[in-house]
Design a protein around this motif. Structure first.
Motif, PDB file in Angstrom:
ATOM      1  N   ILE A  55      52.148 119.780 116.079  1.00 39.47           N
ATOM      2  CA  ILE A  55      52.046 118.858 114.950  1.00 39.47           C
ATOM      3  C   ILE A  55      51.062 117.750 115.321  1.00 39.47           C
ATOM      4  CG2 ILE A  55      53.291 117.223 113.488  1.00 39.47           C
ATOM      5  CD1 ILE A  55      55.796 118.952 113.979  1.00 39.47           C
ATOM      6  N   THR A  56      50.047 117.562 114.485  1.00 40.14           N
ATOM      7  CA  THR A  56      48.973 116.610 114.784  1.00 40.14           C
ATOM      8  C   THR A  56      49.086 115.388 113.886  1.00 40.14           C
ATOM      9  OG1 THR A  56      47.477 118.381 115.486  1.00 40.14           O
ATOM     10  CG2 THR A  56      46.476 116.289 114.848  1.00 40.14           C
ATOM     11  N   ALA A  57      49.140 114.222 114.499  1.00 41.85           N
ATOM     12  CA  ALA A  57      49.179 112.965 113.748  1.00 41.85           C
ATOM     13  C   ALA A  57      47.760 112.508 113.451  1.00 41.85           C
ATOM     14  CB  ALA A  57      49.922 111.901 114.539  1.00 41.85           C
ATOM     15  N   LEU A  58      47.524 112.094 112.218  1.00 42.43           N
ATOM     16  CA  LEU A  58      46.253 111.482 111.829  1.00 42.43           C
ATOM     17  C   LEU A  58      46.544 110.005 111.588  1.00 42.43           C
ATOM     18  CD1 LEU A  58      43.253 112.015 111.146  1.00 42.43           C
ATOM     19  CD2 LEU A  58      43.952 112.323 108.770  1.00 42.43           C
ATOM     20  N   LEU A  59      46.042 109.156 112.473  1.00 41.72           N
ATOM     21  CA  LEU A  59      46.404 107.741 112.478  1.00 41.72           C
ATOM     22  C   LEU A  59      45.185 106.860 112.266  1.00 41.72           C
ATOM     23  CD1 LEU A  59      48.680 107.783 115.663  1.00 41.72           C
ATOM     24  CD2 LEU A  59      49.378 108.150 113.295  1.00 41.72           C
ATOM     25  N   GLY A  60      45.462 105.643 111.841  1.00 42.51           N
ATOM     26  CA  GLY A  60      44.402 104.661 111.670  1.00 42.51           C
ATOM     27  C   GLY A  60      44.892 103.508 110.822  1.00 42.51           C
ATOM     28  N   PRO A  61      44.273 102.340 110.926  1.00 40.95           N
ATOM     29  CA  PRO A  61      44.661 101.204 110.082  1.00 40.95           C
ATOM     30  C   PRO A  61      44.278 101.459 108.632  1.00 40.95           C
ATOM     31  CG  PRO A  61      42.686 100.679 111.327  1.00 40.95           C
ATOM     32  CD  PRO A  61      43.164 102.018 111.820  1.00 40.95           C
ATOM     33  N   ASN A  62      44.784 100.629 107.743  1.00 36.23           N
ATOM     34  CA  ASN A  62      44.418 100.739 106.328  1.00 36.23           C
ATOM     35  C   ASN A  62      42.906 100.617 106.179  1.00 36.23           C
ATOM     36  OD1 ASN A  62      47.088 100.968 105.482  1.00 36.23           O
ATOM     37  ND2 ASN A  62      47.339  98.762 105.273  1.00 36.23           N
ATOM     38  N   GLY A  63      42.319 101.530 105.413  1.00 39.20           N
ATOM     39  CA  GLY A  63      40.885 101.507 105.197  1.00 39.20           C
ATOM     40  C   GLY A  63      40.074 102.219 106.261  1.00 39.20           C
ATOM     41  N   ALA A  64      40.760 102.882 107.209  1.00 34.64           N
ATOM     42  CA  ALA A  64      40.035 103.544 108.305  1.00 34.64           C
ATOM     43  C   ALA A  64      39.376 104.844 107.873  1.00 34.64           C
ATOM     44  CB  ALA A  64      40.985 103.821 109.465  1.00 34.64           C
ATOM     45  N   GLY A  65      39.861 105.458 106.788  1.00 32.88           N
ATOM     46  CA  GLY A  65      39.288 106.717 106.321  1.00 32.88           C
ATOM     47  C   GLY A  65      40.243 107.895 106.368  1.00 32.88           C
ATOM     48  N   LYS A  66      41.523 107.657 106.665  1.00 35.73           N
ATOM     49  CA  LYS A  66      42.503 108.746 106.773  1.00 35.73           C
ATOM     50  C   LYS A  66      42.681 109.475 105.446  1.00 35.73           C
ATOM     51  CE  LYS A  66      46.069 106.350 107.856  1.00 35.73           C
ATOM     52  NZ  LYS A  66      45.462 105.054 107.501  1.00 35.73           N
ATOM     53  N   THR A  67      42.993 108.723 104.403  1.00 35.21           N
ATOM     54  CA  THR A  67      43.255 109.340 103.108  1.00 35.21           C
ATOM     55  C   THR A  67      42.005 110.016 102.562  1.00 35.21           C
ATOM     56  OG1 THR A  67      45.023 107.767 102.596  1.00 35.21           O
ATOM     57  CG2 THR A  67      44.004 108.906 100.736  1.00 35.21           C
ATOM     58  N   THR A  68      40.854 109.392 102.759  1.00 35.22           N
ATOM     59  CA  THR A  68      39.592 110.000 102.322  1.00 35.22           C
ATOM     60  C   THR A  68      39.375 111.332 103.033  1.00 35.22           C
ATOM     61  OG1 THR A  68      38.647 107.812 101.921  1.00 35.22           O
ATOM     62  CG2 THR A  68      37.108 109.646 102.124  1.00 35.22           C
ATOM     63  N   THR A  69      39.663 111.364 104.326  1.00 36.23           N
ATOM     64  CA  THR A  69      39.524 112.610 105.094  1.00 36.23           C
ATOM     65  C   THR A  69      40.441 113.690 104.549  1.00 36.23           C
ATOM     66  OG1 THR A  69      38.913 111.397 107.103  1.00 36.23           O
ATOM     67  CG2 THR A  69      39.751 113.636 107.391  1.00 36.23           C
ATOM     68  N   MET A  70      41.701 113.342 104.298  1.00 32.62           N
ATOM     69  CA  MET A  70      42.653 114.325 103.781  1.00 32.62           C
ATOM     70  C   MET A  70      42.249 114.823 102.397  1.00 32.62           C
ATOM     71  SD  MET A  70      46.365 112.960 105.138  1.00 32.62           S
ATOM     72  CE  MET A  70      46.119 111.233 104.721  1.00 32.62           C
ATOM     73  N   ARG A  71      41.762 113.935 101.575  1.00 29.20           N
ATOM     74  CA  ARG A  71      41.342 114.345 100.229  1.00 29.20           C
ATOM     75  C   ARG A  71      40.124 115.257 100.286  1.00 29.20           C
ATOM     76  NH1 ARG A  71      42.007 108.509  97.067  1.00 29.20           N
ATOM     77  NH2 ARG A  71      44.285 108.636  96.817  1.00 29.20           N
ATOM     78  N   ALA A  72      39.219 114.997 101.218  1.00 31.55           N
ATOM     79  CA  ALA A  72      38.048 115.861 101.369  1.00 31.55           C
ATOM     80  C   ALA A  72      38.456 117.243 101.869  1.00 31.55           C
ATOM     81  CB  ALA A  72      37.040 115.218 102.314  1.00 31.55           C
ATOM     82  N   ILE A  73      39.382 117.290 102.814  1.00 31.19           N
ATOM     83  CA  ILE A  73      39.846 118.565 103.358  1.00 31.19           C
ATOM     84  C   ILE A  73      40.511 119.404 102.285  1.00 31.19           C
ATOM     85  CG2 ILE A  73      41.534 119.622 104.919  1.00 31.19           C
ATOM     86  CD1 ILE A  73      40.991 117.290 106.852  1.00 31.19           C
ATOM     87  N   THR A  74      41.337 118.762 101.459  1.00 32.85           N
ATOM     88  CA  THR A  74      42.139 119.496 100.473  1.00 32.85           C
ATOM     89  C   THR A  74      41.400 119.773  99.172  1.00 32.85           C
ATOM     90  OG1 THR A  74      43.100 117.389  99.760  1.00 32.85           O
ATOM     91  CG2 THR A  74      44.315 118.645 101.400  1.00 32.85           C
ATOM     92  N   GLY A  75      40.177 119.279  99.031  1.00 33.86           N
ATOM     93  CA  GLY A  75      39.403 119.569  97.833  1.00 33.86           C
ATOM     94  C   GLY A  75      39.593 118.587  96.703  1.00 33.86           C
ATOM     95  N   TYR A  76      40.321 117.499  96.946  1.00 30.31           N
ATOM     96  CA  TYR A  76      40.508 116.480  95.917  1.00 30.31           C
ATOM     97  C   TYR A  76      39.313 115.541  95.833  1.00 30.31           C
ATOM     98  CZ  TYR A  76      45.375 117.770  95.216  1.00 30.31           C
ATOM     99  OH  TYR A  76      46.520 118.451  94.901  1.00 30.31           O
ATOM    100  N   LEU A  77      38.438 115.624  96.836  1.00 29.16           N
ATOM    101  CA  LEU A  77      37.279 114.746  96.899  1.00 29.16           C
ATOM    102  C   LEU A  77      36.110 115.537  97.466  1.00 29.16           C
ATOM    103  CD1 LEU A  77      36.184 111.772  96.758  1.00 29.16           C
ATOM    104  CD2 LEU A  77      36.905 111.548  99.138  1.00 29.16           C
ATOM    105  N   GLN A  78      34.955 115.399  96.838  1.00 30.94           N
ATOM    106  CA  GLN A  78      33.764 116.099  97.297  1.00 30.94           C
ATOM    107  C   GLN A  78      33.079 115.303  98.399  1.00 30.94           C
ATOM    108  OE1 GLN A  78      32.582 119.012  96.768  1.00 30.94           O
ATOM    109  NE2 GLN A  78      30.663 118.745  97.849  1.00 30.94           N
TER     110      GLN A  78
END
Length: 308
Positions: free
Chosen positions: A30-53
């Motif tokens: 199990i891999t944790a994706l960590l970072g402070p608010n605004g670090a780019g975590k959610t953007t990365t996840m959205r790009a991976i899952t196809g919610y963001l180009q």
């Protein structure tokens, strides 16, 4: 298996994700994706899952590649292999729990007996039976989170990405969800994003830490927590701290009195612990303990993400 190569997401002049590359598979744990608010975590996840180009880069999921230059053909195939739970999950408040689970299954192409079996499994694993016919709008935040998780896992995905999955749950529910996550992570690719660093300690084998859109650490949790600091408990009529410093094998020594003349010394070593301990044993000290001092995830997180 998930592979991310040179992923970049840019908004005008602001680069939210800056040339990220990493791979995660069942063997990673199990891999944790960590970072402070605004670090780019959610953007990365959205790009991976196809919610963001993404602006540029490649994403490969279970052998299916999505290139940022031509994503159309592969997006749907990739989404069929992913279970994604965003931090804020949109639910249809007018639907019953039963209706939402059926709707989620049909949207994934699950029909008939397969849908009924998958739905029953999720209801049992997430303990939703008592609210099966309750409108979603009347559920507590914890139950809404569990319904969203059921929809995420309903199609038995190969790659699971969870953003704050235990948010809003009570302690008993948290333990139940963590146990489920551990089970899922045994044979699937699972990425967990959380601000609860104790959760990383409890269930994650690896941590990817992002700051300002870049990876600042990608190691096993055990390796991240290692340090060159060791704790020694000893006693002697002379000044042990001064003697330790005189060996020139330590950069600093902190001391703390214990009972019956014993003292605790915390040292930052300049050499391997075996060499240090061999030198200490030659001194006229009475020693009862010598152990490494591991860093907490909170200390590691602050060290890697604090503003310069």
């Amino acid at each position: 298996m998930l592979e991310v190569r040179n992923l970049t997401v840019q908004y005008d002049r602001f680069r939210a994700v800056d040339d990220l590359s990493f791979s995660v598979g069942p063997q990673s744990g199990i891999t944790a994706l960590l970072g402070p608010n605004g670090a780019g975590k959610t953007t990365t996840m959205r790009a991976i899952t196809g919610y963001l180009q993404p602006t540029s880069g490649e994403i490969d999921i279970c052998g299916i590649r999505r290139d940022s230059s031509d994503p159309t053909d592969s997006d749907l195939a990739i989404k069929r292999r992913i279970g994604y739970l965003p931090e804020t999950t949109p639910l249809y408040n007018e639907m019953l729990v039963s209706e939402f689970i059926e709707f989620s299954g049909r949207a994934r192409g699950i029909e008939g007996d397969a849908l009924e079996k998958a739905g029953r499994t999720m209801v049992e694993r997430l303990e939703l039976g008592s609210h099966f016919f309750t409108p979603l709008g009347l559920l507590s935040k914890g139950f809404r989170q569990r319904v969203a998780l059921a929809a995420t896992l309903l199609h038995d995905p190969d790659v699971i990405i969870l953003d704050e999955p235990t948010s809003g749950l009570d302690p008993n529910q948290i333990q139940s969800i963590r146990a489920l996550i551990k089970e899922l992570g045994r044979d699937r690719t699972l990425i967990l994003s959380t601000h609860i660093l104790q959760e990383v300690d409890d269930i994650c084998e690896r941590a990817i830490i992002i700051n300002r859109g870049r990876i600042v650490a990608d190691r096993s949790v055990a390796e991240l927590k290692e340090s060159n600091r060791y704790m020694l408990v000893g006693r002697h009529t002379s000044d042990i701290a001064a003697a330790l410093k005189a060996t020139q094998l330590v950069s600093d020594v902190e001391s703390e009195p214990l009972e019956d003349g014993w003292m605790r010394y915390t040292c930052s070593l300049k050499v391997e612990p075996e060499k240090f301990f061999a030198a200490v044993r030659r001194e006229p000290f009475e020693i009862r303990e010598f152990t490494p001092v591991s860093r907490s995830m909170n200390e590691i997180f602050r060290e890697l993400t604090q503003e310069a």
